[in-house]
Design a protein around this motif. Structure first.
Motif, mmCIF file in Angstrom:
data_model
loop_
_atom_site.group_PDB
_atom_site.id
_atom_site.type_symbol
_atom_site.label_atom_id
_atom_site.label_comp_id
_atom_site.label_asym_id
_atom_site.label_seq_id
_atom_site.Cartn_x
_atom_site.Cartn_y
_atom_site.Cartn_z
ATOM 1 N N ASP A 1 1.420 -1.375 -0.001
ATOM 2 C CA ASP A 1 -0.193 -0.413 0.078
ATOM 3 C C ASP A 1 1.158 1.529 0.418
ATOM 4 N N GLU B 1 -2.702 10.657 0.126
ATOM 5 C CA GLU B 1 -3.570 9.193 0.556
ATOM 6 C C GLU B 1 -3.796 8.641 2.042
ATOM 7 N N GLU B 2 -2.589 8.401 2.544
ATOM 8 C CA GLU B 2 -3.230 8.283 4.289
ATOM 9 C C GLU B 2 -3.436 8.795 5.172
ATOM 10 N N HIS C 1 -1.553 -1.669 6.001
ATOM 11 C CA HIS C 1 -1.457 -0.131 7.529
ATOM 12 C C HIS C 1 -1.026 -1.168 8.921
#
Ligand SMILES: [Zn+2]
Length: 455
Positions: free
Chosen positions: A120, A154-155, A427
């Motif tokens: 990710d 984005e996170e 994550h």
């Protein structure tokens, strides 16, 4: 396209070495101390994009972290244009002690690369760039025009991307959006998600007496705020799981028989649900399958509830206040702002006069949906079939990706979610990416661009 795929195979060692280099940059967007690493990752990617032959490559500043842009626009008069979106920022790595090897020292074990951001989104996004590199190296051109947009926030919810997309609308104009993020069902089962749920969250606060009261002195005469809150919350659903907020379902687009048949092809059953959740028994709208409840239906969840005495032993009080956090997952065509209003009105209307009730709403996002029978999704299915040797299923995602909503709203174009990851570690500590997915992802993207040009 086979020549581009075999070129990617011969370049594998270099591509992997480059990926490891990118993974060594701790581009954590949530932590201000990584600000220079964010810049380094953006510059590193811009340099790589220039080297492979993309043009107009720029690192563009925003009120937050920079966006990396580049394009290749020589496919010819009236040619198709794909907008590739990815993100180069990563989640914080903590808890550090849970990592078997340091998060920013990428390590290969059992044919997987372990690093924060591996799945990710660095390896997935990088597969897409390496597909462009292979095509340009072999053919000197791409089958379609391609614009690349890499996000550095984005996170943290891409707070500055809506303004960026609005300001650079012309530059970003394309025929569809392509995103390789998220997870396949398994290594053997690719999935293309054509819908994402929206989300809106808020809080209900109930207060009564000006201070905690002695329940011996006042009990029986005061409407306990915790009890009043429980009464309100109990009226959010009926016994079947249907949300009772008036108007909540008014704009919901119901699924067609064809779509429900499509979703039944997704391999997902109660046994898997039981294993995943650990809950004793499914719950929810009986007219819908578990997968439909989890992805295609709107929800209202109580995320937390507080109030009163929580310590050991007894404390015989009537608490002064109580509260609950609520979030709702939305589907097309529900409007997050309208749902927020309906929710507030409903809670206010059922609030007893014996307490004071305050509703606060946080920012929300609408759902995104794209036709599951689009030419783009058909091209993606053909690409997966060749690269993975498996028929991709088409499904909905239960989660939300606000950036897709933003891009769709501003540009008015369909999207293709082409995930190459797996759902086991994103994550989390020991995030990793299967190297076999790295090569197959590159091959999928190469085939996709060809089929897109044919369509
Ligand atoms: Zn993420």
């Amino acid at each position: 396209m086979e020549t581009a795929v075999s070129h990617a195979r011969t370049q594998y060692d270099q591509y992997l070495e480059q990926l490891l280099e990118l993974l060594r940059i701790p581009s954590v967007s949530a932590l201000p101390e990584h600000r220079s690493d964010i810049q380094r990752a953006a510059d590193w990617l811009a340099a790589d994009m220039r080297r492979i032959g993309l043009e107009h490559v720029q690192v563009i500043g925003t009120a937050g972290n920079p966006v990396v842009y580049g394009d290749w626009l020589h496919a010819g008069e009236g040619a198709y244009t794909a907008l590739l979106y990815g993100h180069y920022d990563v989640q914080p790595a903590d808890p550090l002690e849970k990592w078997e090897t340091p998060p920013f020292t990428p390590t290969i074990r059992d044919d997987k690369v372990y690093a924060r951001g591996a799945s990710d989104n660095k390896a997935q996004m990088f597969s897409q760039l390496k597909a462009l590199e292979s095509l340009l190296a072999v053919h000197g051109r791409l089958p379609v025009n391609v614009k690349v947009l890499l996000d550095g926030e984005e996170e943290t919810g891409s707070p500055n991307l809506p303004a960026f997309v609005a300001a650079y609308k012309e530059m970003l104009q394309a025929d569809s959006i392509l995103i390789s993020d998220g997870a396949m069902i398994s290594s053997d089962q690719p999935v293309i998600e054509y819908a994402l749920r929206g989300v809106i969250s808020g809080e209900i606060r109930v207060s009564g007496p000006g201070r905690d009261l002695h329940s011996g002195s006042y009990g029986g005469s005061v409407h306990n705020p915790l009890q009043a809150l429980a009464e309100i919350i109990s009226k959010l659903h009926d016994e079947f799981g249907w949300v009772k907020i008036p108007g909540f379902y008014d704009r919901v687009v119901s699924m067609t028989a064809a779509e429900r048949a499509l979703l039944r092809q997704v391999p997902y059953d109660e046994a898997q649900w039981l294993a995943e959740t650990g809950a004793p028994k499914p719950w929810g709208e009986p007219d819908y399958t578990l997968l439909e409840r989890m992805t295609a239906r709107p929800t209202c969840e109580i995320n937390g509830i507080w109030g009163g005495f929580q310590g050991t032993g007894d404390k015989t009080i009537i608490p002064a206040e109580a509260g609950a956090k609520i979030s709702m997952r939305l589907v097309a065509n529900q409007d997050a702002d309208e749902i927020a209003e309906l929710f507030t009105e409903y809670v206010t209307s059922i609030a007893p006069e014996t307490v004071r009730v305050q509703v606060t709403i946080h920012a929300g996002a609408n759902a995104a949906v794209t036709p599951f029978d689009s030419a783009e999704i058909a091209a993606a299915m053909r690409a997966y079939k060749v690269a993975w040797g498996a028929e991709a299923v088409r499904s909905r995602a239960g989660g939300s990706l606000p950036i897709v909503v933003t891009l769709q709203r501003e540009l008015g174009i369909p999207f293709v979610l082409m995930p190459f990851g797996l759902d086991d570690n994103r994550h989390s500590p020991n995030e990793h990416y299967h190297l076999s997915h790295f090569t197959r992802g590159i091959a999928t993207a190469i085939h996709y661009y060809h089929y897109l040009a044919e369509a």
